[in-house]
Design an enzyme around this catalytic site. Structure first.
Site, PDB file in Angstrom:
ATOM      1  N   HIS A 123      -3.604   4.654   4.599  1.00 20.57           N
ATOM      2  CA  HIS A 123      -4.738   3.722   4.631  1.00 20.57           C
ATOM      3  C   HIS A 123      -5.975   4.377   4.005  1.00 20.57           C
ATOM      4  O   HIS A 123      -6.631   3.797   3.140  1.00 20.57           O
ATOM      5  CB  HIS A 123      -5.024   3.305   6.076  1.00 20.57           C
ATOM      6  CG  HIS A 123      -6.298   2.563   6.251  1.00 20.57           C
ATOM      7  ND1 HIS A 123      -6.484   1.292   5.760  1.00 20.57           N
ATOM      8  CD2 HIS A 123      -7.473   2.925   6.821  1.00 20.57           C
ATOM      9  CE1 HIS A 123      -7.716   0.897   6.039  1.00 20.57           C
ATOM     10  NE2 HIS A 123      -8.332   1.870   6.677  1.00 20.57           N
ATOM     11  N   ARG A 176       0.870  -1.185   0.000  1.00 16.96           N
ATOM     12  CA  ARG A 176       0.000   0.000   0.000  1.00 16.96           C
ATOM     13  C   ARG A 176       0.900   1.225   0.000  1.00 16.96           C
ATOM     14  O   ARG A 176       1.469   1.577   1.019  1.00 16.96           O
ATOM     15  CB  ARG A 176      -0.884  -0.033   1.260  1.00 16.96           C
ATOM     16  CG  ARG A 176      -2.073   0.912   1.234  1.00 16.96           C
ATOM     17  CD  ARG A 176      -2.680   1.067   2.627  1.00 16.96           C
ATOM     18  NE  ARG A 176      -1.874   1.955   3.428  1.00 16.96           N
ATOM     19  CZ  ARG A 176      -1.727   1.869   4.760  1.00 16.96           C
ATOM     20  NH1 ARG A 176      -2.344   0.948   5.451  1.00 16.96           N
ATOM     21  NH2 ARG A 176      -0.959   2.723   5.407  1.00 16.96           N
ATOM     22  N   TYR A 209       3.746   5.727  11.292  1.00 19.72           N
ATOM     23  CA  TYR A 209       4.014   4.366  11.750  1.00 19.72           C
ATOM     24  C   TYR A 209       4.864   3.524  10.792  1.00 19.72           C
ATOM     25  O   TYR A 209       5.112   2.365  11.065  1.00 19.72           O
ATOM     26  CB  TYR A 209       2.701   3.636  12.099  1.00 19.72           C
ATOM     27  CG  TYR A 209       1.649   3.638  11.001  1.00 19.72           C
ATOM     28  CD1 TYR A 209       1.736   2.760   9.921  1.00 19.72           C
ATOM     29  CD2 TYR A 209       0.556   4.505  11.043  1.00 19.72           C
ATOM     30  CE1 TYR A 209       0.781   2.756   8.921  1.00 19.72           C
ATOM     31  CE2 TYR A 209      -0.411   4.510  10.040  1.00 19.72           C
ATOM     32  CZ  TYR A 209      -0.293   3.634   8.987  1.00 19.72           C
ATOM     33  OH  TYR A 209      -1.235   3.627   7.994  1.00 19.72           O
TER      34      TYR A 209
HETATM   35  C1  LIG Z   1     -15.269  -5.594  11.176  1.00 22.39           C
HETATM   36  C2  LIG Z   1     -14.386  -4.404  11.096  1.00 22.39           C
HETATM   37  N1  LIG Z   1     -13.461  -4.206  12.054  1.00 22.39           N
HETATM   38  C3  LIG Z   1     -12.636  -3.122  11.986  1.00 22.39           C
HETATM   39  C4  LIG Z   1     -12.757  -2.234  10.965  1.00 22.39           C
HETATM   40  C5  LIG Z   1     -11.827  -1.026  10.872  1.00 22.39           C
HETATM   41  N2  LIG Z   1     -10.907  -1.226   9.751  1.00 22.39           N
HETATM   42  C6  LIG Z   1     -11.112  -0.644   8.559  1.00 22.39           C
HETATM   43  S1  LIG Z   1      -9.958  -1.074   7.444  1.00 22.39           S
HETATM   44  C7  LIG Z   1      -9.138  -2.027   8.564  1.00 22.39           C
HETATM   45  C8  LIG Z   1      -7.875  -2.748   8.171  1.00 22.39           C
HETATM   46  C9  LIG Z   1      -8.032  -3.564   6.940  1.00 22.39           C
HETATM   47  O1  LIG Z   1      -6.784  -4.060   6.558  1.00 22.39           O
HETATM   48  P1  LIG Z   1      -6.637  -5.026   5.348  1.00 22.39           P
HETATM   49  O2  LIG Z   1      -7.594  -6.153   5.484  1.00 22.39           O
HETATM   50  O3  LIG Z   1      -5.200  -5.382   5.270  1.00 22.39           O
HETATM   51  O4  LIG Z   1      -7.094  -4.177   4.084  1.00 22.39           O
HETATM   52  P2  LIG Z   1      -6.366  -2.878   3.472  1.00 22.39           P
HETATM   53  O5  LIG Z   1      -6.856  -1.715   4.274  1.00 22.39           O
HETATM   54  O6  LIG Z   1      -4.899  -3.078   3.586  1.00 22.39           O
HETATM   55  O7  LIG Z   1      -6.823  -2.795   2.045  1.00 22.39           O
HETATM   56  C10 LIG Z   1      -9.785  -2.014   9.784  1.00 22.39           C
HETATM   57  C11 LIG Z   1      -9.337  -2.762  10.970  1.00 22.39           C
HETATM   58  C12 LIG Z   1     -13.751  -2.474   9.994  1.00 22.39           C
HETATM   59  N3  LIG Z   1     -13.907  -1.672   8.931  1.00 22.39           N
HETATM   60  N4  LIG Z   1     -14.532  -3.564  10.075  1.00 22.39           N
END
Ligand SMILES: Cc1ncc(C[n+]2csc(CCOP(=O)(O)OP(=O)(O)O)c2C)c(N)n1
Ligand SMILES: [Mg+2]
Length: 351
Positions: free
Chosen positions: A261, A257, A270
């Site tokens: 985020h 990425r 971080y």
């Molecule tokens: C069930 C749930 N828990 C927490 C969140 C908060 N949240 C949004 S994105 C994220 C991280 C996602 O990481 P990843 O699966 O690696 O996807 P990326 O953002 O790297 O595309 C979190 C914890 C959420 N959206 N849904």
């Protein structure tokens, strides 16, 4: 009784196109020049969309937006392998998939501007709404695959998710059910190595994510996620296998990425600039340009022409998004649920 080896496992990593633009001819999918151009143009469209979305967000014209910079090969390469009848279950960072499948660009902007009408996919596209709730769409994709099996429909359900989603119960339950019933589903993880501020090593003690499929009785492969040809090849193989009754597959696209985020995040707090710089050198579009240039069909001039064509398409979509009349609240009820709950029916009546 001596101990005996019951089973042993290996996880393969697939790469076809290196950073200098050279390909392994034995693994290179058959792609005529026109197809390679189409792939390149789709990747440039995805990047141009992303750049504009960030700019619009900064101007207050979109809401919070999750950039896709660096993940174009994983998204475009996999989407190009799909058949029109396959069902796509995206998470929230797959705009490159939508664009490649021909999702109306103005509707993508509309969605990120906070208008739910952006989620109403045209009938010709089998694509579910974005799933912002991490990983909860994985069981939905498995359910769709179960339905396809039941109806003897030769379609495949494809679930996209991130590395963070692999820590969710939904991931494990979905994988287990897919494995037990050998369902026609392909799981595509964009392992961009960060789940907001949590690095991959804070997510799993396993050497790869791909190996998690083995525990559920089906194949997992790690693919260079910045190598569009490898992603395309692996996705085609997984789709063929699912369509011919071979069951599910898991593709871990190892990528990065490059941006924050979302626009509400500051990744510089971080992670190290050195890490980001190292991945900048592996840029998926640059790599494809090098391949095309070596074969004499990429030039600065062609690159500029593609960029200006994609920019014009994006300009047009922004205008179309801003010309859409404001939503009528009662219409929303027609598109969210097949049958309204009592509470929703009450809200509709009030409106
Ligand atoms: C069930 C749930 N828990 C927490 C969140 C908060 N949240 C949004 S994105 C994220 C991280 C996602 O990481 P990843 O699966 O690696 O996807 P990326 O953002 O790297 O595309 C979190 C914890 C959420 N959206 N849904
Ligand atoms: Mg991630």
């Amino acid at each position: 009784m001596p101990e005996e080896l019951l089973a042993s496992f290996a996880v393969k990593r697939l790469s076809v196109l290196d950073e200098q633009g050279n390909v392994d001819d034995t693994l290179m999918p058959t792609l005529p020049e026109a197809e390679v151009r189409r792939i390149y143009e789709a990747m440039v469209l995805a990047r141009t969309f992303d750049e504009r979305a960030l700019a619009l967000q900064r101007e207050g014209r979109l809401g919070t937006y999750p950039p896709i910079l660096g993940q174009e090969a994983a998204q475009v390469g996999s989407a190009l392998a799909l058949s029109p009848d396959d069902w796509v279950f995206p998470s929230f960072r797959e705009m490159g998939v939508h664009l490649t499948l021909g999702y109306p660009i103005h509707q993508l902007f509309q969605y990120w501007a906070g208008d739910e009408r952006g989620q109403r996919a045209p009938d010709r596209l089998n694509i579910f709404p974005f799933c912002v709730s991490v990983g909860t769409h994985i069981p939905h994709a498995v359910g769709a695959a179960m339905a396809a099996r039941y109806r003897r429909d030769p379609v495949v359900a494809v679930a996209y998710f991130g590395d963070g989603a692999t820590s969710k119960g939904d991931f494990h339950e979905g994988f287990n059910m897919a494995g037990v019933f050998r369902l026609p589903v392909v799981f595509i993880c964009q392992n961009n190595q960060w789940a907001i501020s949590v690095p991959l090593k804070g997510q799993t003690a396993a050497a790869t994510l791909a190996q998690k499929a083995i525990a559920y009785g089906f194949d997992g492969v790690q693919v260079d996620g910045n190598d569009v040809f490898a992603v395309y090849r692996a996705t085609l193989a997984a789709l063929d296998k699912a369509r011919s009754g071979g069951g599910p597959s898991f593709i871990e696209c190892l990528t990065y990425r490059m941006a924050d985020h979302t626009t509400s995040d500051d990744a510089a707090r971080y992670r190290s600039p050195d890490e980001v710089e190292a991945w900048r050198a592996r840029d998926p579009i640059l790599r494809l340009e090098r391949y095309m240039a070596k074969r004499g069909f990429w030039s600065e001039e062609y690159g500029k022409e593609v960029k200006s064509r994609m920019t014009a398409a994006i300009d047009e979509a922004v205008q179309a998004m801003e010309a859409v009349p404001p939503p009528v609240a009662v219409e929303m009820f027609e598109h969210t649920c097949a049958t309204l709950s009592q509470r929703q029916a009450g809200q509709l009546k009030e409106l």
